[in-house]
Design a protein around this motif. Sequence first.
Motif, mmCIF file in Angstrom:
data_model
loop_
_atom_site.group_PDB
_atom_site.id
_atom_site.type_symbol
_atom_site.label_atom_id
_atom_site.label_comp_id
_atom_site.label_asym_id
_atom_site.label_seq_id
_atom_site.Cartn_x
_atom_site.Cartn_y
_atom_site.Cartn_z
ATOM 1 N N ARG A 102 0.817 -1.213 0.000
ATOM 2 C CA ARG A 102 0.000 0.000 0.000
ATOM 3 C C ARG A 102 0.852 1.265 0.000
ATOM 4 O O ARG A 102 0.428 2.313 -0.495
ATOM 5 C CB ARG A 102 -0.933 0.019 1.216
ATOM 6 C CG ARG A 102 -2.109 -0.943 1.131
ATOM 7 C CD ARG A 102 -2.917 -0.887 2.409
ATOM 8 N NE ARG A 102 -3.465 0.443 2.654
ATOM 9 C CZ ARG A 102 -4.715 0.796 2.393
ATOM 10 N NH1 ARG A 102 -5.560 -0.088 1.883
ATOM 11 N NH2 ARG A 102 -5.147 2.016 2.662
ATOM 12 N N ARG A 109 -7.002 5.410 -0.090
ATOM 13 C CA ARG A 109 -8.112 5.645 0.821
ATOM 14 C C ARG A 109 -8.523 4.326 1.488
ATOM 15 O O ARG A 109 -8.229 3.246 0.996
ATOM 16 C CB ARG A 109 -9.307 6.238 0.065
ATOM 17 C CG ARG A 109 -8.970 7.477 -0.753
ATOM 18 C CD ARG A 109 -8.504 8.633 0.129
ATOM 19 N NE ARG A 109 -8.037 9.793 -0.645
ATOM 20 C CZ ARG A 109 -8.830 10.781 -1.044
ATOM 21 N NH1 ARG A 109 -10.144 10.741 -0.777
ATOM 22 N NH2 ARG A 109 -8.333 11.794 -1.717
ATOM 23 N N LYS A 110 -9.248 4.441 2.589
ATOM 24 C CA LYS A 110 -9.731 3.257 3.278
ATOM 25 C C LYS A 110 -10.905 2.658 2.517
ATOM 26 O O LYS A 110 -11.594 3.348 1.771
ATOM 27 C CB LYS A 110 -10.156 3.595 4.701
ATOM 28 C CG LYS A 110 -9.014 4.051 5.599
ATOM 29 C CD LYS A 110 -9.521 4.363 7.000
ATOM 30 C CE LYS A 110 -8.374 4.796 7.910
ATOM 31 N NZ LYS A 110 -8.850 5.118 9.287
ATOM 32 N N VAL A 114 -9.724 -0.469 -2.650
ATOM 33 C CA VAL A 114 -8.919 0.653 -2.178
ATOM 34 C C VAL A 114 -8.817 1.689 -3.297
ATOM 35 O O VAL A 114 -8.248 1.419 -4.350
ATOM 36 C CB VAL A 114 -7.511 0.186 -1.764
ATOM 37 C CG1 VAL A 114 -6.662 1.380 -1.341
ATOM 38 C CG2 VAL A 114 -7.597 -0.833 -0.639
#
Length: 274
Positions: A102, A109-110, A114
């Motif tokens: 990541r 973003r969460k 993703v």
Amino acid sequence: MAKNRTNRVINQTTRSNPSTSTSPATSTSSTSTTQATNASSNGATPARKAELVPTVTTMIVCVPAELPAEALVSRQLDKHFGVCGTLAPRFWATPSIWVWQRSQLVDPRKGQPVYCAGGPARLLDLAGMRHAAAVGAGVRYQVWSRVVQGTRPAMPWPQLLLQHIADPAKLSLEDAIVRYNDQPRVIAMRMHNAVTYGAGRLNLRELEMFQAGPMAYQHYSASTALTADTLITADGTRLAPASDAFAHRVTYLEQANRYLADLDEDQRLLAVAL
């Protein structure tokens, strides 16, 4: 050298696309000058001069290899790319991404999938984005077909603008705007948007694409999901449509998708909202 080429190309792109948010007809964007679109949206007499330029709201940048990851933040875009914009969370990360990977994504973003503003091509679910965009376009087309049922095909704004440019004395910009807005199919779409909020609204800039049929509209939406409005290659070459006319958009999509199909899996992509 690569950074300088990219700066020069992106500056050219932003200067040649002064209007990216408003339309001579409505608040959706189309092809004209800033003066003409602003005057039309405010109900004033529009400027006399107009030109065919593509609407650019989002660009995809193939990041040069020598540019460090730390530079890929909104406050550094002007310094490294010569463009005033913000990172756009447009891409999906591949579902098989590991947690430690990541950190290679740009502005992740969460959530699932993703969302991120970019990263190496091998970590982006480009096929999934294309499929989702096509599915969404199919639903949107069904809505559009019900909204415009019983209306005749409308003349798209780029065609009317071209008529004005060819002979301003015969068709003024004011008359072109009125003629576009007075078409029953355009009125039907605007009426739908007047009582609809969020994702259910129809983009008048896509009128010509809708009228090309469901398959053409799905292919257009799926391709645009990856290429946005313009693409800057790793060597600084700019790929962009000549105007908002569907034929010009198709030519751009052919070139941009062909380039992305041969992309190295380690090539970093970045989405920038202008």
